[in-house]
Enzyme design. Structure first.
Site, PDB file in Angstrom:
ATOM      1  CB  SER A  13      -0.959  -0.004   1.190  1.00  0.00           C
ATOM      2  OG  SER A  13      -0.231   0.107   2.400  1.00  0.00           O
ATOM      3  CD  GLN A  51      13.028  14.446   2.916  1.00  0.00           C
ATOM      4  OE1 GLN A  51      13.890  15.140   2.387  1.00  0.00           O
ATOM      5  NE2 GLN A  51      13.125  14.012   4.154  1.00  0.00           N
ATOM      6  CD  GLU A 120      14.499  16.309  -6.377  1.00  0.00           C
ATOM      7  OE1 GLU A 120      14.446  16.186  -5.160  1.00  0.00           O
ATOM      8  OE2 GLU A 120      13.940  15.531  -7.162  1.00  0.00           O
ATOM      9  NE  ARG A 284      19.406  10.843  -5.698  1.00  0.00           N
ATOM     10  CZ  ARG A 284      18.099  10.681  -5.535  1.00  0.00           C
ATOM     11  NH1 ARG A 284      17.591   9.488  -5.375  1.00  0.00           N
ATOM     12  NH2 ARG A 284      17.289  11.721  -5.537  1.00  0.00           N
ATOM     13  CG  HIS A 345      17.371   7.055  -1.568  1.00  0.00           C
ATOM     14  ND1 HIS A 345      16.598   7.541  -0.548  1.00  0.00           N
ATOM     15  CD2 HIS A 345      16.917   7.650  -2.705  1.00  0.00           C
ATOM     16  CE1 HIS A 345      15.704   8.400  -1.035  1.00  0.00           C
ATOM     17  NE2 HIS A 345      15.867   8.464  -2.345  1.00  0.00           N
ATOM     18  NE  ARG A 380      15.077   6.588  -7.758  1.00  0.00           N
ATOM     19  CZ  ARG A 380      14.635   7.554  -6.951  1.00  0.00           C
ATOM     20  NH1 ARG A 380      13.693   8.389  -7.359  1.00  0.00           N
ATOM     21  NH2 ARG A 380      15.118   7.682  -5.751  1.00  0.00           N
TER      22      ARG A 380
HETATM   23  P1  FAD Z   1       6.443   1.478  -1.195  1.00  0.00           P
HETATM   24  O1  FAD Z   1       5.990   2.857  -1.096  1.00  0.00           O
HETATM   25  O2  FAD Z   1       7.696   1.125  -0.489  1.00  0.00           O
HETATM   26  O3  FAD Z   1       5.280   0.532  -0.654  1.00  0.00           O
HETATM   27  C1  FAD Z   1       5.480  -0.838  -0.462  1.00  0.00           C
HETATM   28  C2  FAD Z   1       4.291  -1.400   0.293  1.00  0.00           C
HETATM   29  O4  FAD Z   1       4.341  -2.820   0.309  1.00  0.00           O
HETATM   30  C3  FAD Z   1       4.248  -0.993   1.754  1.00  0.00           C
HETATM   31  O5  FAD Z   1       2.924  -0.660   2.065  1.00  0.00           O
HETATM   32  C4  FAD Z   1       4.674  -2.242   2.506  1.00  0.00           C
HETATM   33  O6  FAD Z   1       4.167  -2.334   3.808  1.00  0.00           O
HETATM   34  C5  FAD Z   1       4.080  -3.310   1.614  1.00  0.00           C
HETATM   35  N1  FAD Z   1       4.716  -4.632   1.702  1.00  0.00           N
HETATM   36  C6  FAD Z   1       6.021  -4.934   1.578  1.00  0.00           C
HETATM   37  N2  FAD Z   1       6.203  -6.261   1.698  1.00  0.00           N
HETATM   38  C7  FAD Z   1       4.978  -6.817   1.881  1.00  0.00           C
HETATM   39  C8  FAD Z   1       4.510  -8.141   2.082  1.00  0.00           C
HETATM   40  N3  FAD Z   1       5.327  -9.194   2.131  1.00  0.00           N
HETATM   41  N4  FAD Z   1       3.190  -8.342   2.229  1.00  0.00           N
HETATM   42  C9  FAD Z   1       2.316  -7.300   2.239  1.00  0.00           C
HETATM   43  N5  FAD Z   1       2.716  -6.013   2.059  1.00  0.00           N
HETATM   44  C10 FAD Z   1       4.025  -5.786   1.881  1.00  0.00           C
HETATM   45  N6  FAD Z   1      11.058   9.076  -5.124  1.00  0.00           N
HETATM   46  C11 FAD Z   1      10.690  10.123  -5.875  1.00  0.00           C
HETATM   47  O7  FAD Z   1      10.312   9.949  -7.045  1.00  0.00           O
HETATM   48  N7  FAD Z   1      10.693  11.379  -5.343  1.00  0.00           N
HETATM   49  C12 FAD Z   1      11.103  11.636  -4.073  1.00  0.00           C
HETATM   50  O8  FAD Z   1      11.082  12.774  -3.619  1.00  0.00           O
HETATM   51  C13 FAD Z   1      11.532  10.535  -3.277  1.00  0.00           C
HETATM   52  N8  FAD Z   1      11.975  10.741  -2.012  1.00  0.00           N
HETATM   53  C14 FAD Z   1      12.248   9.660  -1.233  1.00  0.00           C
HETATM   54  C15 FAD Z   1      12.581   9.849   0.104  1.00  0.00           C
HETATM   55  C16 FAD Z   1      12.795   8.770   0.945  1.00  0.00           C
HETATM   56  C17 FAD Z   1      13.150   8.986   2.384  1.00  0.00           C
HETATM   57  C18 FAD Z   1      12.677   7.451   0.425  1.00  0.00           C
HETATM   58  C19 FAD Z   1      12.890   6.262   1.306  1.00  0.00           C
HETATM   59  C20 FAD Z   1      12.376   7.253  -0.920  1.00  0.00           C
HETATM   60  C21 FAD Z   1      12.160   8.348  -1.746  1.00  0.00           C
HETATM   61  N9  FAD Z   1      11.829   8.175  -3.093  1.00  0.00           N
HETATM   62  C22 FAD Z   1      11.471   9.253  -3.849  1.00  0.00           C
HETATM   63  C23 FAD Z   1      11.620   6.836  -3.641  1.00  0.00           C
HETATM   64  C24 FAD Z   1      10.117   6.530  -3.636  1.00  0.00           C
HETATM   65  O9  FAD Z   1       9.540   7.027  -2.453  1.00  0.00           O
HETATM   66  C25 FAD Z   1       9.853   5.058  -3.721  1.00  0.00           C
HETATM   67  O10 FAD Z   1      10.600   4.479  -4.742  1.00  0.00           O
HETATM   68  C26 FAD Z   1       8.374   4.811  -4.025  1.00  0.00           C
HETATM   69  O11 FAD Z   1       7.601   5.507  -3.108  1.00  0.00           O
HETATM   70  C27 FAD Z   1       8.081   3.330  -3.987  1.00  0.00           C
HETATM   71  O12 FAD Z   1       6.692   3.164  -3.993  1.00  0.00           O
HETATM   72  P2  FAD Z   1       6.070   1.710  -4.045  1.00  0.00           P
HETATM   73  O13 FAD Z   1       4.608   1.899  -3.978  1.00  0.00           O
HETATM   74  O14 FAD Z   1       6.653   0.939  -5.142  1.00  0.00           O
HETATM   75  O15 FAD Z   1       6.602   1.016  -2.693  1.00  0.00           O
HETATM   76  C1  SIN Z   2      15.172  13.557  -2.527  1.00  0.00           C
HETATM   77  O1  SIN Z   2      14.250  14.307  -2.172  1.00  0.00           O
HETATM   78  O2  SIN Z   2      16.378  13.848  -2.502  1.00  0.00           O
HETATM   79  C2  SIN Z   2      14.828  12.201  -2.982  1.00  0.00           C
HETATM   80  C3  SIN Z   2      14.347  12.285  -4.351  1.00  0.00           C
HETATM   81  C4  SIN Z   2      14.331  10.932  -4.940  1.00  0.00           C
HETATM   82  O3  SIN Z   2      14.780   9.973  -4.324  1.00  0.00           O
HETATM   83  O4  SIN Z   2      13.879  10.841  -6.081  1.00  0.00           O
END
Ligand code: FAD
Ligand code: SIN
Length: 538
Positions: A13, A51, A120, A284, A345, A380
């Site tokens: 989620s 962020q 960025e 990066r 990250h 990335r």
């Molecule tokens: P996630 O958002 O990680 O969601 C994964 C979900 O799967 C979670 O709900 C978790 O609980 C669930 N899950 C995992 N394993 C299981 C399981 N076995 N069974 C059931 N549920 C499970 N990207 C950008 O483009 N811009 C940004 O500014 C940026 N800033 C970032 C800042 C930080 C601090 C971090 C950590 C990342 C950042 N990123 C950014 C990267 C970006 O946030 C992520 O790559 C993206 O949000 C991933 O989304 P997702 O939905 O694929 O996975």
């Molecule tokens: C950041 O805000 O520096 C993270 C952006 C990203 O991971 O894409």
């Protein structure tokens, strides 16, 4: 064991999982309904902590174009980004942003109500939308969670871990899930299982990722026989807040550098000019290695980010959460340097998919950080991840429109032995010290499979991972969530280390001190359970 069936099951989620659930519910015929399962509370994810923002190549932003975004993404990707993927995601960005606005996402706007764009590293223009200043992920995630909660057609299981995919004859038929609160298993049958389980940051001692980023979905897909791609490509962010004892590190967004902050040593002496003419806004991987090198040469635990050159009112407005977090640690970012260091990250590797989210297994889909679409290549470009999450969530929903999502009437007999592994009541499992085992693995990954790699380090890493596997006597059934996560972390650690050992070149985030050059042929690596690591010529 309890059994159920749904036309579609989404695992995870974060933004990819939430948005795909909403789009599928809106557009697809679902005779047996739709289920979203998530291992923590709804919305707890990497997404929540994003962020800097989300790339948006908007048609009415005259200073930008898809051609420019495609070119920036491909340059940052170090020869491994797939042109068709980059083009598809860039060209769909305008449509998904408009759709997110309809779902109630409030991106920041100026006094004239125009969307605000920031810049960025390695972007040639301002094209990044942000929300809540520096809380973009949280704002998007909250808006989508609200819509999912309001939607009576989307069933949600919280505190539920996917622990095994049920695959027979290259077709995914369902998933075994484990509710950590009540310690119960359930088998869910579905013709469409979508993995949206995010990344792997928790494999490393220092990471910006929250505790749930343990690579579960990727490990499950690998165990089920799916093809994984580019598993050696782990992105380390250059500027995580380096406070003693804090290993899950708070991110100091690249957008702070985008607004003018400089990297320096404790005396304020800047160093990025020594590494790249784009200085703080170089890609990066370059900034990360520069920080790492400065720290090694000066034998320090961190470098500093000097944001004092940015107007203090602007700093407070644009970065309210960063300002607050730093103040909690007695750092006033309008006056003090911020101690920063690299941290794991983002994961560029993952489950290989096409643009419809299809994996190499029928009925199994992957989106978001768990997938490897070829967008990010070896490195990335900032803020491309959230864009990929939403475009691919949109696209998997489009694809499912053409699929018959009726569930089978009968339980597949071939699946029985798979399910029995989890229902065997005779199996008595003794408690293990998972906290120590996890720490040991995180140290191995940081020290031996980190920012700088070599054959010696990686071979030693694999030995150590194998020894650690011997201390963890579980193959299938585990005692609790922590054990399931650790089981998956061991799988992913081995895959990253062996893929990194096989790639005898340096490219993007994968830096081999013994093979510093980039090999002329651009290659993806793929890995499967049966065949091990293979390098493919593009
Ligand atoms: P996630 O958002 O990680 O969601 C994964 C979900 O799967 C979670 O709900 C978790 O609980 C669930 N899950 C995992 N394993 C299981 C399981 N076995 N069974 C059931 N549920 C499970 N990207 C950008 O483009 N811009 C940004 O500014 C940026 N800033 C970032 C800042 C930080 C601090 C971090 C950590 C990342 C950042 N990123 C950014 C990267 C970006 O946030 C992520 O790559 C993206 O949000 C991933 O989304 P997702 O939905 O694929 O996975
Ligand atoms: C950041 O805000 O520096 C993270 C952006 C990203 O991971 O894409």
């Amino acid at each position: 064991m309890k059994y159920s069936k749904y036309s579609t099951v989404i695992i995870g989620s974060g933004i990819a999982g939430l948005y795909s659930a909403l789009k599928i519910e809106q557009q697809v015929n679902l005779p047996d309904g739709i289920l979203l399962i998530t291992k923590s509370k709804l919305g707890e994810s990497n997404s929540r902590y994003a962020q800097g923002g989300m790339v948006a190549v908007m048609k009415d932003n005259k200073s930008d174009s898809t051609a420019s975004h495609i070119s920036d993404t491909i340059k940052a990707g170090a020869g491994l980004s797939e042109f068709n993927t980059v083009k598809f995601i860039s060209e769909n960005s305008d449509a998904v942003v408009r759709d997110l606005l309809k779902f109630g996402v409030e991106f920041d706007r100026d006094e004239d109500n125009n969307l605000c764009y920031t810049k960025e590293a390695a972007h040639s223009v301002r094209r990044i939308l942000h929300a809540g200043g520096d809380a973009t992920g949280k704002m998007i995630e909250q808006a989508l969670c609200k819509k999912v909660e309001e939607n009576k057609n989307i069933e949600v299981y919280e505190e539920t871990d996917a622990v095994e995919l049920l695959v027979s004859n290259q077709e995914c038929k369902g998933v075994v899930v484990f509710n950590n609160n009540i310690q119960e298993y359930e088998t869910i049958y579905s013709p469409a299982i979508i993995i949206a389980t995010g990344g792997i940051g928790q494999l490393y001692k220092y990471t910006t990722n929250p505790v749930g980023a343990t690579g579960d979905g990727i490990a499950l897909a690998y165990n089920a026989g799916a093809i994984l791609q580019d598993m050696e490509f782990v992105q380390f962010h250059p500027t995580a807040l380096a406070i003693d004892g804090d290993e899950n590190r708070f991110l100091i967004s690249e957008a702070v550098r985008g607004e003018g902050a400089k990297l320096c040593d404790a005396d304020g002496i800047e160093f990025m000019h020594k590494y790249d003419e784009r200085k703080e806004l170089a890609p990066r991987d370059i900034v990360t290695r520069a920080n790492f090198n400065e720290m090694s040469e000066n034998n320090t635990d961190n470098v500093y980010l000097n944001a004092t050159c940015i107007d203090s009112t602007k700093l407070a407005k644009r970065f309210p959460n960063i300002s607050k977090k730093c103040l909690e640690n007695n750092i006033d970012i309008t006056k003090d340097f911020i101690p920063v260091a690299p941290a794991a990250h983002y994961f560029m590797g993952g489950i290989k998919t096409n643009l419809k989210g299809e994996t190499s297994i029928n009925g199994l889909y992957a989106i978001g950080e768990a997938s490897s679409t070829g967008l990010h290549g070896g490195n990335r470009l900032a803020s491309n991840s959230l864009l990929e999450c939403v475009v691919c969530a949109y696209s998997v929903a489009e694809h499912l429109k053409s699929i018959d999502l009726k569930t089978p009437k009968q339980i597949d007999e071939n699946m029985k032995s798979e399910i029995d592994k989890y229902t065997n009541e005779d199996m008595v499992l003794e408690e293990l010290d998972i906290k120590s085992l996890k720490l040991e693995l995180q140290n191995i990954m940081w020290d031996y499979v980190g920012i700088l790699r070599s054959e010696n380090l990686l071979t030693e890493a694999l030995d150590k991972i194998h020894n650690l596997k011997n201390k963890f006597p579980r193959k299938y059934k585990c005692l609790n969530r922590e054990e399931y996560e650790f089981r998956n972390m061991l799988t992913i650690a081995e895959l990253i280390a062996s893929s990194a050992l096989s790639r005898r070149e340096s490219r993007g985030a994968h830096c081999r001190t013994d093979y510093p050059e980039t090999s002329e042929q651009c290659k993806h690596s793929i890995i499967t359970r049966e065949e091990g690591v293979l390098n493919l010529v593009k």
